[in-house]
Scaffold this motif. Sequence first.
Motif, PDB file in Angstrom:
ATOM      1  N   UNK A 114       0.831  -1.202   0.000  1.00 53.82           N
ATOM      2  CA  UNK A 114       0.000   0.000   0.000  1.00 53.82           C
ATOM      3  C   UNK A 114       0.874   1.264   0.000  1.00 53.82           C
ATOM      4  N   UNK A 115       1.901   1.257   0.833  1.00 50.80           N
ATOM      5  CA  UNK A 115       2.773   2.424   0.933  1.00 50.80           C
ATOM      6  C   UNK A 115       3.524   2.712  -0.351  1.00 50.80           C
ATOM      7  N   UNK A 116       4.151   1.695  -0.905  1.00 50.20           N
ATOM      8  CA  UNK A 116       4.920   1.897  -2.137  1.00 50.20           C
ATOM      9  C   UNK A 116       4.004   2.347  -3.260  1.00 50.20           C
ATOM     10  N   UNK A 117       2.810   1.762  -3.348  1.00 48.69           N
ATOM     11  CA  UNK A 117       1.870   2.164  -4.399  1.00 48.69           C
ATOM     12  C   UNK A 117       1.443   3.622  -4.248  1.00 48.69           C
ATOM     13  N   UNK A 118       1.356   4.131  -3.032  1.00 46.85           N
ATOM     14  CA  UNK A 118       1.010   5.539  -2.838  1.00 46.85           C
ATOM     15  C   UNK A 118       2.122   6.453  -3.330  1.00 46.85           C
ATOM     16  N   UNK A 119       3.366   6.046  -3.148  1.00 49.44           N
ATOM     17  CA  UNK A 119       4.490   6.878  -3.574  1.00 49.44           C
ATOM     18  C   UNK A 119       4.746   6.810  -5.077  1.00 49.44           C
ATOM     19  N   UNK A 120       4.632   5.636  -5.682  1.00 45.64           N
ATOM     20  CA  UNK A 120       5.033   5.507  -7.094  1.00 45.64           C
ATOM     21  C   UNK A 120       4.098   6.217  -8.069  1.00 45.64           C
ATOM     22  N   UNK A 121       2.965   6.686  -7.620  1.00 44.71           N
ATOM     23  CA  UNK A 121       2.053   7.383  -8.529  1.00 44.71           C
ATOM     24  C   UNK A 121       2.252   8.901  -8.519  1.00 44.71           C
ATOM     25  N   UNK A 122       3.216   9.383  -7.715  1.00 48.84           N
ATOM     26  CA  UNK A 122       3.495  10.818  -7.663  1.00 48.84           C
ATOM     27  C   UNK A 122       4.958  11.058  -8.037  1.00 48.84           C
ATOM     28  N   UNK A 123       5.311  12.313  -8.268  1.00 45.04           N
ATOM     29  CA  UNK A 123       6.712  12.627  -8.539  1.00 45.04           C
ATOM     30  C   UNK A 123       7.448  12.832  -7.209  1.00 45.04           C
ATOM     31  N   UNK A 124       8.770  12.880  -7.272  1.00 49.29           N
ATOM     32  CA  UNK A 124       9.593  12.947  -6.066  1.00 49.29           C
ATOM     33  C   UNK A 124       9.240  14.135  -5.176  1.00 49.29           C
ATOM     34  N   UNK A 125       8.937  15.279  -5.776  1.00 55.93           N
ATOM     35  CA  UNK A 125       8.607  16.471  -4.988  1.00 55.93           C
ATOM     36  C   UNK A 125       7.322  16.295  -4.186  1.00 55.93           C
ATOM     37  N   UNK A 126       6.457  15.398  -4.611  1.00 56.47           N
ATOM     38  CA  UNK A 126       5.193  15.158  -3.916  1.00 56.47           C
ATOM     39  C   UNK A 126       5.309  14.087  -2.831  1.00 56.47           C
ATOM     40  N   UNK A 127       6.495  13.496  -2.664  1.00 59.40           N
ATOM     41  CA  UNK A 127       6.684  12.495  -1.624  1.00 59.40           C
ATOM     42  C   UNK A 127       6.366  13.060  -0.243  1.00 59.40           C
ATOM     43  N   UNK A 128       6.645  14.347  -0.046  1.00 59.24           N
ATOM     44  CA  UNK A 128       6.379  14.974   1.252  1.00 59.24           C
ATOM     45  C   UNK A 128       4.903  14.879   1.600  1.00 59.24           C
ATOM     46  N   UNK A 129       4.047  15.141   0.636  1.00 56.51           N
ATOM     47  CA  UNK A 129       2.602  15.076   0.854  1.00 56.51           C
ATOM     48  C   UNK A 129       2.178  13.658   1.236  1.00 56.51           C
ATOM     49  N   UNK A 130       2.674  12.676   0.502  1.00 57.16           N
ATOM     50  CA  UNK A 130       2.345  11.282   0.797  1.00 57.16           C
ATOM     51  C   UNK A 130       2.874  10.912   2.185  1.00 57.16           C
ATOM     52  N   UNK A 131       4.101  11.314   2.473  1.00 56.71           N
ATOM     53  CA  UNK A 131       4.714  11.025   3.768  1.00 56.71           C
ATOM     54  C   UNK A 131       3.842  11.564   4.902  1.00 56.71           C
ATOM     55  N   UNK A 132       3.397  12.811   4.788  1.00 62.09           N
ATOM     56  CA  UNK A 132       2.599  13.408   5.859  1.00 62.09           C
ATOM     57  C   UNK A 132       1.235  12.780   6.001  1.00 62.09           C
ATOM     58  N   UNK A 133       0.629  12.436   4.903  1.00 65.24           N
ATOM     59  CA  UNK A 133      -0.666  11.762   4.984  1.00 65.24           C
ATOM     60  C   UNK A 133      -0.507  10.427   5.715  1.00 65.24           C
ATOM     61  N   UNK A 134       0.507   9.691   5.317  1.00 60.81           N
ATOM     62  CA  UNK A 134       0.740   8.388   5.944  1.00 60.81           C
ATOM     63  C   UNK A 134       1.152   8.543   7.412  1.00 60.81           C
ATOM     64  N   UNK A 135       1.964   9.542   7.705  1.00 64.50           N
ATOM     65  CA  UNK A 135       2.404   9.764   9.091  1.00 64.50           C
ATOM     66  C   UNK A 135       1.223  10.113   9.987  1.00 64.50           C
ATOM     67  N   UNK A 136       0.347  10.981   9.507  1.00 62.33           N
ATOM     68  CA  UNK A 136      -0.792  11.362  10.347  1.00 62.33           C
ATOM     69  C   UNK A 136      -1.762  10.191  10.514  1.00 62.33           C
ATOM     70  N   UNK A 137      -1.896   9.350   9.482  1.00 59.36           N
ATOM     71  CA  UNK A 137      -2.751   8.164   9.604  1.00 59.36           C
ATOM     72  C   UNK A 137      -2.163   7.147  10.578  1.00 59.36           C
ATOM     73  N   UNK A 138      -0.868   6.908  10.490  1.00 58.71           N
ATOM     74  CA  UNK A 138      -0.231   5.861  11.293  1.00 58.71           C
ATOM     75  C   UNK A 138      -0.004   6.303  12.732  1.00 58.71           C
ATOM     76  N   UNK A 139       0.483   7.510  12.909  1.00 61.05           N
ATOM     77  CA  UNK A 139       0.860   7.942  14.252  1.00 61.05           C
ATOM     78  C   UNK A 139      -0.282   8.623  14.996  1.00 61.05           C
ATOM     79  N   UNK A 140      -1.365   8.928  14.303  1.00 60.29           N
ATOM     80  CA  UNK A 140      -2.550   9.560  14.856  1.00 60.29           C
ATOM     81  C   UNK A 140      -2.195  10.732  15.766  1.00 60.29           C
ATOM     82  N   UNK A 141      -2.458  10.632  17.048  1.00 55.58           N
ATOM     83  CA  UNK A 141      -2.239  11.776  17.943  1.00 55.58           C
ATOM     84  C   UNK A 141      -0.778  11.935  18.385  1.00 55.58           C
ATOM     85  N   UNK A 142       0.115  11.062  17.910  1.00 54.41           N
ATOM     86  CA  UNK A 142       1.526  11.185  18.287  1.00 54.41           C
ATOM     87  C   UNK A 142       2.354  11.794  17.154  1.00 54.41           C
ATOM     88  N   UNK A 143       1.697  12.281  16.126  1.00 51.50           N
ATOM     89  CA  UNK A 143       2.381  12.831  14.957  1.00 51.50           C
ATOM     90  C   UNK A 143       3.332  13.960  15.357  1.00 51.50           C
TER      91      UNK A 143
END
Length: 181
Positions: A114-143
Amino acid sequence: MTQSVKEFVGELTGISAKMVLDDWTWQAFGYRKRPKRGAKFNRFVNQKKLISETFLIREIFISCFASGIIAIEFDRNMTERILDFMLERFINTEGIIKALRFDSKREAKNYLLEGIQEYVVVDLESFVTVFFKRASDFTENTFNKGWLISASRLTVDKDSPWVIINKTTKENFDKEFLDDL
């Protein structure tokens, strides 16, 4: 010279795993160096810190692997075959499930895919957006909001694993691959 897809995936997997162990990557997220302790000692670590570390361990690998895949610009079918091959090989390696703090192969496969598929559909500059979405989903209130600067740095700093893997892959690999999957 034609590259073997299996060799490419093996090299990319190894490089991505090495980046998880690299102190520079961890320093980008505010750590002095990579956390090193066995699973037995994790129960004594603050839960918030453990959740953050677990996310980073997994996400560093996923994002680094994806940065190499997008450099080659494989079609969707080949990308899926590469992911299946990598996951089968990687997950069946002794100790990987525990090292990435998964409870089962199925959980590891689903999360990594799931994670790799989220990254491979965007360009490198957009990795930050994917990273933050995933971080907020995974870490919830500990982000950790300080990661905003850290992840942004990973898209521009010449020493960043995302940049290094992406650039090196573009430079060192032909566009012609021997489809040996």
